[in-house]
Scaffold this motif. Structure first.
Motif, PDB file in Angstrom:
ATOM      1  N   SER A 138      54.721  42.568  30.319  1.00  0.00           N
ATOM      2  CA  SER A 138      54.147  41.650  31.240  1.00  0.00           C
ATOM      3  C   SER A 138      55.150  41.237  32.156  1.00  0.00           C
ATOM      4  O   SER A 138      54.933  40.848  33.468  1.00  0.00           O
ATOM      5  CB  SER A 138      53.330  40.242  30.697  1.00  0.00           C
ATOM      6  OG  SER A 138      54.420  39.490  29.983  1.00  0.00           O
ATOM      7  N   LEU A 197      54.470  42.360  35.782  1.00  0.00           N
ATOM      8  CA  LEU A 197      53.230  41.999  36.596  1.00  0.00           C
ATOM      9  C   LEU A 197      54.018  40.823  37.344  1.00  0.00           C
ATOM     10  O   LEU A 197      54.660  39.963  36.889  1.00  0.00           O
ATOM     11  CB  LEU A 197      52.315  41.544  35.658  1.00  0.00           C
ATOM     12  CG  LEU A 197      51.493  42.517  34.842  1.00  0.00           C
ATOM     13  CD1 LEU A 197      50.736  41.747  33.766  1.00  0.00           C
ATOM     14  CD2 LEU A 197      51.018  43.618  35.494  1.00  0.00           C
ATOM     15  N   TYR A 235      44.738  42.438  40.951  1.00  0.00           N
ATOM     16  CA  TYR A 235      45.004  42.017  39.631  1.00  0.00           C
ATOM     17  C   TYR A 235      45.561  40.517  39.956  1.00  0.00           C
ATOM     18  O   TYR A 235      46.270  40.079  40.895  1.00  0.00           O
ATOM     19  CB  TYR A 235      45.762  42.825  39.026  1.00  0.00           C
ATOM     20  CG  TYR A 235      47.104  42.789  39.134  1.00  0.00           C
ATOM     21  CD1 TYR A 235      48.128  41.969  38.368  1.00  0.00           C
ATOM     22  CD2 TYR A 235      47.822  43.613  39.931  1.00  0.00           C
ATOM     23  CE1 TYR A 235      49.550  41.846  38.714  1.00  0.00           C
ATOM     24  CE2 TYR A 235      49.291  43.756  40.452  1.00  0.00           C
ATOM     25  CZ  TYR A 235      50.020  42.855  39.766  1.00  0.00           C
ATOM     26  OH  TYR A 235      51.156  42.739  39.680  1.00  0.00           O
ATOM     27  N   HIS A 244      47.673  37.491  37.476  1.00  0.00           N
ATOM     28  CA  HIS A 244      48.435  37.251  36.328  1.00  0.00           C
ATOM     29  C   HIS A 244      48.679  35.799  36.497  1.00  0.00           C
ATOM     30  O   HIS A 244      49.275  35.248  37.374  1.00  0.00           O
ATOM     31  CB  HIS A 244      49.771  37.953  36.303  1.00  0.00           C
ATOM     32  CG  HIS A 244      50.557  37.659  34.950  1.00  0.00           C
ATOM     33  ND1 HIS A 244      51.869  37.729  35.091  1.00  0.00           N
ATOM     34  CD2 HIS A 244      50.052  37.607  33.766  1.00  0.00           C
ATOM     35  CE1 HIS A 244      52.257  37.575  33.949  1.00  0.00           C
ATOM     36  NE2 HIS A 244      51.416  37.504  32.963  1.00  0.00           N
ATOM     37  N   ILE A 296      44.685  37.446  32.604  1.00  0.00           N
ATOM     38  CA  ILE A 296      44.709  38.398  33.668  1.00  0.00           C
ATOM     39  C   ILE A 296      43.249  38.522  34.037  1.00  0.00           C
ATOM     40  O   ILE A 296      42.292  38.380  33.408  1.00  0.00           O
ATOM     41  CB  ILE A 296      45.068  39.834  32.812  1.00  0.00           C
ATOM     42  CG1 ILE A 296      44.204  40.227  31.825  1.00  0.00           C
ATOM     43  CG2 ILE A 296      46.514  39.904  32.428  1.00  0.00           C
ATOM     44  CD1 ILE A 296      44.314  41.613  31.105  1.00  0.00           C
ATOM     45  N   THR A 323      41.113  41.786  36.805  1.00  0.00           N
ATOM     46  CA  THR A 323      41.463  43.051  37.483  1.00  0.00           C
ATOM     47  C   THR A 323      40.210  43.116  38.244  1.00  0.00           C
ATOM     48  O   THR A 323      38.993  42.565  37.722  1.00  0.00           O
ATOM     49  CB  THR A 323      41.779  44.257  36.768  1.00  0.00           C
ATOM     50  OG1 THR A 323      40.549  44.479  35.691  1.00  0.00           O
ATOM     51  CG2 THR A 323      43.106  43.937  35.884  1.00  0.00           C
ATOM     52  N   GLN A 378      43.538  47.066  29.034  1.00  0.00           N
ATOM     53  CA  GLN A 378      44.554  47.727  29.267  1.00  0.00           C
ATOM     54  C   GLN A 378      44.852  48.854  30.520  1.00  0.00           C
ATOM     55  O   GLN A 378      45.489  48.724  31.277  1.00  0.00           O
ATOM     56  CB  GLN A 378      45.300  48.393  27.954  1.00  0.00           C
ATOM     57  CG  GLN A 378      46.452  49.074  28.044  1.00  0.00           C
ATOM     58  CD  GLN A 378      46.937  49.265  26.748  1.00  0.00           C
ATOM     59  OE1 GLN A 378      47.604  48.637  25.910  1.00  0.00           O
ATOM     60  NE2 GLN A 378      46.997  50.690  26.524  1.00  0.00           N
ATOM     61  N   SER A 399      42.506  49.415  32.632  1.00  0.00           N
ATOM     62  CA  SER A 399      41.997  48.774  33.938  1.00  0.00           C
ATOM     63  C   SER A 399      43.220  48.201  34.671  1.00  0.00           C
ATOM     64  O   SER A 399      43.672  48.195  35.891  1.00  0.00           O
ATOM     65  CB  SER A 399      40.998  47.609  34.109  1.00  0.00           C
ATOM     66  OG  SER A 399      40.766  47.067  34.930  1.00  0.00           O
ATOM     67  N   LEU A 400      44.222  47.211  33.886  1.00  0.00           N
ATOM     68  CA  LEU A 400      45.350  46.771  34.347  1.00  0.00           C
ATOM     69  C   LEU A 400      46.509  47.515  34.820  1.00  0.00           C
ATOM     70  O   LEU A 400      47.004  47.656  35.609  1.00  0.00           O
ATOM     71  CB  LEU A 400      45.987  45.740  33.201  1.00  0.00           C
ATOM     72  CG  LEU A 400      47.044  44.728  33.687  1.00  0.00           C
ATOM     73  CD1 LEU A 400      46.709  44.044  34.978  1.00  0.00           C
ATOM     74  CD2 LEU A 400      47.480  43.912  32.428  1.00  0.00           C
ATOM     75  N   SER A 416      47.626  47.726  38.474  1.00  0.00           N
ATOM     76  CA  SER A 416      48.972  47.127  38.854  1.00  0.00           C
ATOM     77  C   SER A 416      50.228  48.220  38.817  1.00  0.00           C
ATOM     78  O   SER A 416      51.115  47.996  39.516  1.00  0.00           O
ATOM     79  CB  SER A 416      49.423  46.472  37.654  1.00  0.00           C
ATOM     80  OG  SER A 416      49.464  46.922  36.449  1.00  0.00           O
TER      81      SER A 416
END
Length: 522
Positions: free
Chosen positions: A225, A228, A240, A242, A249, A251, A271, A273-274, A278
């Motif tokens: 993380s 991010l 996204y 954070h 999170i 997204t 995971q 998608s993030l 990002s």
């Protein structure tokens, strides 16, 4: 018709509970039926608007909100410390005290607000409350419903209903086994969410626009993380978020709606998608709570069909950007609760309910447009990004921040009510009186209020025929009586206002909102 209850409320979320509390305060008997057997812990809105804070303030619940906000601020500070301690990318997020909301992820800085704007000044201490998660709102309202003696039937599903002479029969069944019973009532209100069974069975038209995005919001455990950036971040593939609490999170991807909105959200989907949005190689190791959302925007053409009414997401759905859904629903409940209770108890004619759609539908339509505009600015196309830059520059000005913050917070909303005074149709200013009390202190019991600020016997005489329906209070403000008189509805909206010696229109306002008086005084 002999009834078991005056009103059945379908849905025990914040809107249904708020409505039930308002109905009970107005003297109506009410039962809440809710499919869930325990509180929904899915991560949702983390912020309330000023009108929502005012609603709780006017019912004596502001201290409880303040306690919740303090805990939310502490969680935010823990997130900041975590970011600083792990060397997170970019600057740590701004502290809540400097946050005035966001528009499409464009942050509004509190220090750029115009402190002299009367829409912010008039809200009193409620304006300082905002960082309150939806789960805490539901908890507080559950406690309040219990204190008011409201029956809340968890694990109970509404399966159908039909109108009968003078009322409605509602079929319910335990969600577990499908066995059922019939509840007889005079009215049914659907507060059962965006996929409302009540709305569908009653045949409400639900026009609007189809979704274009797939969004995810979750609380997770993850590694990596530190790559991010905190806060809202726009990328060439989407957006996204954070924070502002550890593990949170969000997204947004502009690849159309999900194939299956109902399917469980998995760690693998979050995971993927993030990472796509990002570009960071984050690994999600656990999911505490997760939800999937889109930007479909629809609104019931009318909020009433005979003895069936809608409130909250059952009446309108939209993307969650800006946290408008919870606040819009609480506003519906405040507007409808006292009116339906007055009709049920015979204090007002049934025609009073026509004002519910007339007043709340335009606010709901505005929210739908507001969320659509945000989605347009979030799109990764060059044209949308050029426009986003223009809006971001405007938001960096005092006028721009104040404009956006007033819209987001809801303080600029008003109802189109009869009367020429600028306060009519607006939320009542939280006047401070010479005895140390404030206007909100006079609204705890849910009754209408005629406030005499000029010790005007003629003004007070207009309300003598209303007995318990309208509470009459003579008070003085340290800065003088301006206006000299206010008629405040139970939901805190000014129904009439005038200067000293001017009682024109008061009799009409009293009759319009609270029915005919027993006697007339000239």
């Amino acid at each position: 018709m002999n009834s078991d209850f005056d009103v059945v409320v379908a849905g025990g979320g914040p809107v249904g509970l708020m409505l039930a509390c308002e109905l009970r305060l107005g003297g109506a008997s009410v039962v809440v039926v809710e499919r869930r057997t325990e509180a929904d812990r899915t991560i949702k809105a983390g912020w309330i608007s000023t009108p929502t804070a005012e609603a709780f303030y006017r019912r004596g619940m502001l201290p409880a909100l303040a306690e919740v906000q303090q805990r939310s601020v502490e969680r935010f500070r823990a997130f900041v410390r975590e970011q600083q301690g792990t060397g997170g990318s970019g600057r740590p997020p701004r502290a809540p005290a400097g946050f005035a909301g966001h528009f499409a992820g464009i942050m509004l800085r509190g220090e750029l607000l115009d402190p002299a704007d009367p829409d912010f000044v008039n809200a009193g201490p409620a304006k300082d409350i905002g960082h309150v998660p939806q789960q805490e709102i539901e908890r507080l309202l559950t406690e309040r419903a219990r204190e008011l003696g409201i029956e809340v039937r968890g694990g109970t599903e509404l399966t159908g209903f039909h109108t009968v002479d003078g009322g409605i029969e509602v079929r319910v069944a335990p969600a577990a086994d499908g066995s059922g019973e019939v509840i007889r009532a005079h009215w049914l209100v659907g507060c059962d969410g965006g996929r409302s069974t009540v709305r569908k069975l009653a045949g409400f038209a639900f026009p609007g626009t189809d979704p274009q995005i797939t969004g995810h919001q979750a609380l997770v455990e993850m590694t990596g993380s530190e790559a991010l950036r905190p806060g809202w971040n726009h990328t060439h593939t989407g957006m996204y978020v954070h924070g502002p609490m550890p593990g949170r999170i969000l997204t947004v991807e502009f690849d159309g709606p999900p194939a299956d909105r109902e399917a469980p959200v998995t760690a693998e989907q979050l995971q993927a998608s993030l990472r796509r949005v990002s570009g960071a190689e984050v690994t999600i190791t656990g999911v505490r709570t997760a939800t999937r959302f889109t930007d479909h925007a629809r609104q019931a053409a009318d909020y009433r069909a005979g003895r069936v009414l809608l409130a909250g997401d059952a009446a309108h759905v939209h993307s969650p950007f800006g946290g408008q859904g919870l606040n819009l629903g609480i506003g519906d409940a405040m507007n409808l609760g006292w009116k339906l209770a007055a009709v049920v108890r015979g204090r007002a004619p049934e025609g009073l309910l026509d004002s519910y759609t007339a007043e709340r539908h335009p606010i709901g339509a505005w929210v739908l447009e507001w969320t659509r505009a945000q989605v347009a600015l979030m799109r990764p196309e060059p044209q949308a990004q050029a426009l986003r830059q223009v809006v971001a520059e405007l938001a960096e000005s005092v006028a721009g921040t104040t404009y956006f913050a007033k819209k987001i917070s809801g303080v600029s909303h008003r109802y189109d009510l009869p009367g020429s005074h600028p306060l009519v149709g607006r939320s009542a200013p939280d006047l401070a009186f010479t005895d140390g009390t404030r206007l909100a202190d006079l609204l705890h019991d849910g009754r209408a209020l005629l406030l005499d600020l000029a010790d005007d016997a003629g003004l007070r005489a207009h309300a003598r025929g209303y007995g318990e329906r309208v509470r009459v209070v003579t008070a003085a403000c340290p800065d003088g009586p301006e206006p000299a008189g206010l008629l405040v509805r139970p939901d805190g909206i000014v129904a009439w206002a005038a200067g000293a010696g001017d009682g024109d229109g008061l009799a009409d306002a009293l009759s319009r909102w609270f029915g005919p008086g027993r006697r007339t005084f000239l």
